[in-house]
Motif scaffolding. Structure first.
Motif, mmCIF file in Angstrom:
data_model
loop_
_atom_site.group_PDB
_atom_site.id
_atom_site.type_symbol
_atom_site.label_atom_id
_atom_site.label_comp_id
_atom_site.label_asym_id
_atom_site.label_seq_id
_atom_site.Cartn_x
_atom_site.Cartn_y
_atom_site.Cartn_z
ATOM 1 N N ASN A 185 12.907 -9.504 29.866
ATOM 2 C CA ASN A 185 13.967 -8.517 29.598
ATOM 3 C C ASN A 185 14.107 -8.382 27.860
ATOM 4 O OD1 ASN A 185 15.918 -6.769 29.467
ATOM 5 N ND2 ASN A 185 17.163 -7.612 30.816
ATOM 6 N N ASP A 186 15.089 -8.528 27.422
ATOM 7 C CA ASP A 186 14.922 -8.385 25.896
ATOM 8 C C ASP A 186 15.343 -9.764 25.291
ATOM 9 O OD1 ASP A 186 14.483 -5.609 25.905
ATOM 10 O OD2 ASP A 186 16.540 -5.011 26.225
ATOM 11 N N ARG A 187 15.292 -10.855 25.988
ATOM 12 C CA ARG A 187 15.519 -11.967 25.416
ATOM 13 C C ARG A 187 14.572 -12.652 24.613
ATOM 14 N NH1 ARG A 187 16.391 -12.379 30.844
ATOM 15 N NH2 ARG A 187 14.567 -13.983 30.843
ATOM 16 N N HIS A 188 13.354 -12.386 24.739
ATOM 17 C CA HIS A 188 11.966 -12.978 24.235
ATOM 18 C C HIS A 188 11.065 -12.178 24.086
ATOM 19 C CE1 HIS A 188 9.751 -16.503 23.000
ATOM 20 N NE2 HIS A 188 8.975 -16.083 24.101
ATOM 21 N N THR A 189 10.402 -12.345 22.856
ATOM 22 C CA THR A 189 8.999 -11.309 22.765
ATOM 23 C C THR A 189 7.893 -12.480 22.674
ATOM 24 O OG1 THR A 189 10.219 -10.017 21.235
ATOM 25 C CG2 THR A 189 7.833 -10.073 21.108
ATOM 26 N N VAL A 190 6.852 -12.310 23.789
ATOM 27 C CA VAL A 190 5.899 -13.045 23.633
ATOM 28 C C VAL A 190 4.900 -13.054 22.385
ATOM 29 C CG1 VAL A 190 3.833 -13.842 25.100
ATOM 30 C CG2 VAL A 190 5.786 -13.028 26.348
ATOM 31 N N ASN A 191 4.578 -14.146 22.046
ATOM 32 C CA ASN A 191 3.565 -14.148 20.872
ATOM 33 C C ASN A 191 2.245 -13.493 21.161
ATOM 34 O OD1 ASN A 191 0.764 -15.479 19.536
ATOM 35 N ND2 ASN A 191 2.866 -16.094 18.323
ATOM 36 N N SER A 192 1.833 -12.466 20.364
ATOM 37 C CA SER A 192 0.819 -11.573 20.528
ATOM 38 C C SER A 192 -0.464 -12.080 20.843
ATOM 39 C CB SER A 192 0.374 -10.726 19.238
ATOM 40 O OG SER A 192 0.063 -11.447 18.129
ATOM 41 N N LEU A 193 -0.744 -13.427 20.435
ATOM 42 C CA LEU A 193 -2.013 -13.985 20.864
ATOM 43 C C LEU A 193 -2.026 -14.406 22.492
ATOM 44 C CD1 LEU A 193 -2.849 -16.454 17.709
ATOM 45 C CD2 LEU A 193 -3.883 -14.113 18.457
ATOM 46 N N ILE A 194 -0.770 -14.813 22.790
ATOM 47 C CA ILE A 194 -0.706 -15.178 24.172
ATOM 48 C C ILE A 194 -0.670 -14.147 24.911
ATOM 49 C CG2 ILE A 194 1.129 -15.989 25.952
ATOM 50 C CD1 ILE A 194 -0.004 -18.340 24.783
ATOM 51 N N GLN A 195 0.027 -12.769 24.653
ATOM 52 C CA GLN A 195 -0.069 -11.537 25.433
ATOM 53 C C GLN A 195 -1.641 -11.200 25.334
ATOM 54 O OE1 GLN A 195 2.866 -8.165 25.052
ATOM 55 N NE2 GLN A 195 1.110 -7.224 23.855
ATOM 56 N N GLN A 196 -2.441 -11.199 24.493
ATOM 57 C CA GLN A 196 -3.806 -10.661 24.394
ATOM 58 C C GLN A 196 -4.484 -11.681 25.310
ATOM 59 O OE1 GLN A 196 -4.884 -7.932 22.868
ATOM 60 N NE2 GLN A 196 -6.450 -8.286 24.337
ATOM 61 N N GLN A 197 -4.553 -12.960 25.533
ATOM 62 C CA GLN A 197 -5.122 -13.792 26.167
ATOM 63 C C GLN A 197 -4.888 -13.248 27.725
ATOM 64 O OE1 GLN A 197 -3.943 -18.016 26.200
ATOM 65 N NE2 GLN A 197 -5.034 -18.437 27.990
ATOM 66 N N LEU A 198 -3.580 -12.708 27.944
ATOM 67 C CA LEU A 198 -3.161 -12.548 29.258
ATOM 68 C C LEU A 198 -4.005 -11.037 29.816
ATOM 69 C CD1 LEU A 198 0.854 -13.077 29.769
ATOM 70 C CD2 LEU A 198 -1.036 -14.210 31.099
ATOM 71 N N ILE A 199 -4.148 -10.326 28.707
ATOM 72 C CA ILE A 199 -4.653 -9.203 28.939
ATOM 73 C C ILE A 199 -6.272 -9.274 29.227
ATOM 74 C CG2 ILE A 199 -5.435 -6.870 27.662
ATOM 75 C CD1 ILE A 199 -2.508 -6.984 26.386
ATOM 76 N N ASP A 200 -6.726 -9.920 28.305
ATOM 77 C CA ASP A 200 -8.019 -10.293 28.422
ATOM 78 C C ASP A 200 -8.237 -11.157 29.884
ATOM 79 O OD1 ASP A 200 -8.732 -9.099 25.993
ATOM 80 O OD2 ASP A 200 -8.817 -10.968 24.874
ATOM 81 N N GLY A 201 -7.601 -12.004 30.126
ATOM 82 C CA GLY A 201 -7.744 -12.606 31.485
ATOM 83 C C GLY A 201 -7.841 -11.462 32.768
ATOM 84 N N MET A 202 -6.892 -10.639 32.736
ATOM 85 C CA MET A 202 -6.854 -9.623 33.737
ATOM 86 C C MET A 202 -8.030 -8.774 33.805
ATOM 87 S SD MET A 202 -4.068 -10.589 35.231
ATOM 88 C CE MET A 202 -4.389 -12.046 34.498
ATOM 89 N N GLN A 203 -8.620 -8.681 32.701
ATOM 90 C CA GLN A 203 -9.769 -7.918 32.401
ATOM 91 C C GLN A 203 -11.052 -8.663 33.015
ATOM 92 O OE1 GLN A 203 -9.592 -6.162 28.575
ATOM 93 N NE2 GLN A 203 -8.222 -4.491 29.037
ATOM 94 N N TRP A 204 -11.138 -10.090 33.013
ATOM 95 C CA TRP A 204 -12.089 -10.837 33.627
ATOM 96 C C TRP A 204 -11.750 -10.943 34.846
ATOM 97 C CZ3 TRP A 204 -11.963 -16.791 32.965
ATOM 98 C CH2 TRP A 204 -12.949 -17.254 33.503
ATOM 99 N N ASN A 205 -12.587 -10.527 35.745
ATOM 100 C CA ASN A 205 -12.298 -10.495 37.353
ATOM 101 C C ASN A 205 -13.263 -11.605 38.059
ATOM 102 O OD1 ASN A 205 -10.512 -8.281 37.681
ATOM 103 N ND2 ASN A 205 -12.376 -6.874 37.520
ATOM 104 N N THR A 206 -12.738 -12.704 38.072
ATOM 105 C CA THR A 206 -13.252 -13.877 38.672
ATOM 106 C C THR A 206 -13.097 -14.150 40.107
ATOM 107 O OG1 THR A 206 -11.596 -15.255 38.274
ATOM 108 C CG2 THR A 206 -13.245 -14.962 36.542
ATOM 109 N N GLU A 207 -14.005 -14.921 40.729
ATOM 110 C CA GLU A 207 -14.288 -15.042 42.050
ATOM 111 C C GLU A 207 -13.108 -15.822 42.624
ATOM 112 O OE1 GLU A 207 -16.861 -17.340 45.492
ATOM 113 O OE2 GLU A 207 -17.853 -16.634 43.493
ATOM 114 N N SER A 208 -12.692 -16.897 41.513
ATOM 115 C CA SER A 208 -11.609 -17.737 41.663
ATOM 116 C C SER A 208 -10.492 -16.976 41.741
ATOM 117 C CB SER A 208 -11.553 -18.878 40.374
ATOM 118 O OG SER A 208 -11.367 -18.096 39.123
ATOM 119 N N SER A 209 -10.252 -15.755 41.313
ATOM 120 C CA SER A 209 -8.664 -15.070 41.484
ATOM 121 C C SER A 209 -9.027 -14.378 42.838
ATOM 122 C CB SER A 209 -8.800 -14.231 40.138
ATOM 123 O OG SER A 209 -9.812 -13.119 40.325
ATOM 124 N N THR A 210 -9.736 -14.276 43.810
ATOM 125 C CA THR A 210 -9.566 -13.624 44.924
ATOM 126 C C THR A 210 -8.577 -14.175 45.805
ATOM 127 O OG1 THR A 210 -11.533 -15.010 45.859
ATOM 128 C CG2 THR A 210 -11.976 -13.112 44.673
#
Length: 290
Positions: A185-210
């Motif tokens: 919600n508005d309680r906390h802002t995630v560090n931009s580097l953590i956010q980018q790691q999540l974004i890049d992780g979602m764009q990396w489609n791996t067999e292990s995520s099936t």
């Protein structure tokens, strides 16, 4: 040797991961892989090798880097071993599919054997908390004390809203931002580097995520399974939890295991270790040390 291109999705994710580790990890660390029958598991370790071991199991998609707000305090007293959970989005490399709950627990036990650890404390959050309880049902003699924060499923099912946001999370950058907005919600802002790691992780489609790798989870433990857990257990639930009703989870967990302590932390949601690290760090240490 197979070199990844710098713009390869896997390479971009690893670069994001390393940027978080190098920029945000607040104390000295070593990182290495441990081989298991299910694949190579990536470990980040901080603290004195002679201190009591403390295993950290992260939330889904977050990886071990999520523990950066907690590791400095905990590693003053413990040998902190952060495990990238096999089959999730991180640096570990799944080579053999998990087939059931026992296979997940066996993998974790193999890690402890490789580390030559006979007994450990464990702290798990969300998906990591689910793994922690699962491990306790198969290898209770390997755990001294355990802290489970915001466990995914475990006591009650995840609500439908979670699955809607989770589907958005895997789709694009907007989905990741919407997911984080929903969590904090508005309680906390995630560090931009953590956010980018999540974004890049979602764009990396791996067999292990099936879906294959999640045959055993999410899981709601039975009354009998929970009643047999003799380990000293601290369950922390966030007052602002959105993945399920924290009061319903509290009532299901209450008296479920002989040595469980349950607390609802005011003003925090699902990722409480990132949202209020000072409070969470202190509570975890007070439980482990008493």
């Amino acid at each position: 040797m197979n070199h990844l291109k710098s713009n390869d999705p896997k390479s971009m994710y690893f670069q994001s991961y390393d940027r978080v580790l190098n920029a945000l990890w607040p104390t000295q660390f070593s990182s290495y892989f441990l081989e298991t029958s299910y694949g190579n598991t990536y470990i980040i370790e901080s603290g004195d090798l002679l201190s009591p071991p403390l295993l950290l199991l992260h939330g889904a998609k977050m990886s071990s880097t999520m523990w950066y707000p907690n590791v400095a305090e905990w590693s003053k007293q413990y040998r902190v071993i952060c495990v990238d959970i096999l089959g999730d989005k991180n640096k570990s490399n799944l080579e053999k599919q998990f087939s059931n709950r026992l296979s997940y627990a066996t993998w974790l036990n193999e890690l402890l054997e490789s580390l030559q650890i006979d007994k450990t404390n464990i702290v798990g959050l969300s998906y990591g908390a689910l793994h922690t309880v699962n491990f306790l049902t198969f290898f209770p003699h390997k755990v001294n004390k355990a802290v489970i924060m915001s466990p995914a499923a475990t006591y009650i099912p995840l609500n439908r809203e979670f699955y809607s946001y989770a589907m958005g999370l895997i789709s694009n950058e907007v989905g990741v931002k919407n997911f984080l907005k929903w969590i904090f919600n508005d309680r906390h802002t995630v560090n931009s580097l953590i956010q980018q790691q999540l974004i890049d992780g979602m764009q990396w489609n791996t067999e292990s995520s099936t879906q294959k790798v999640r045959q055993a989870f999410p899981y709601i433990f039975t009354d009998d399974e929970l009643a047999q857990i003799q380990t000293q257990l601290l369950l922390l639930l966030g007052e602002k939890e959105v993945m399920y009703d924290p009061l319903e989870a509290f009532n299901r967990a209450k008296n479920s295991s002989p040595h469980i302590t349950i607390e609802i932390i005011k003003g925090v949601g699902h990722l409480m270790s990132m949202e209020k690290p000072v409070q969470v760090n202190k509570r975890v240490l007070s439980f482990l040390n008493n």
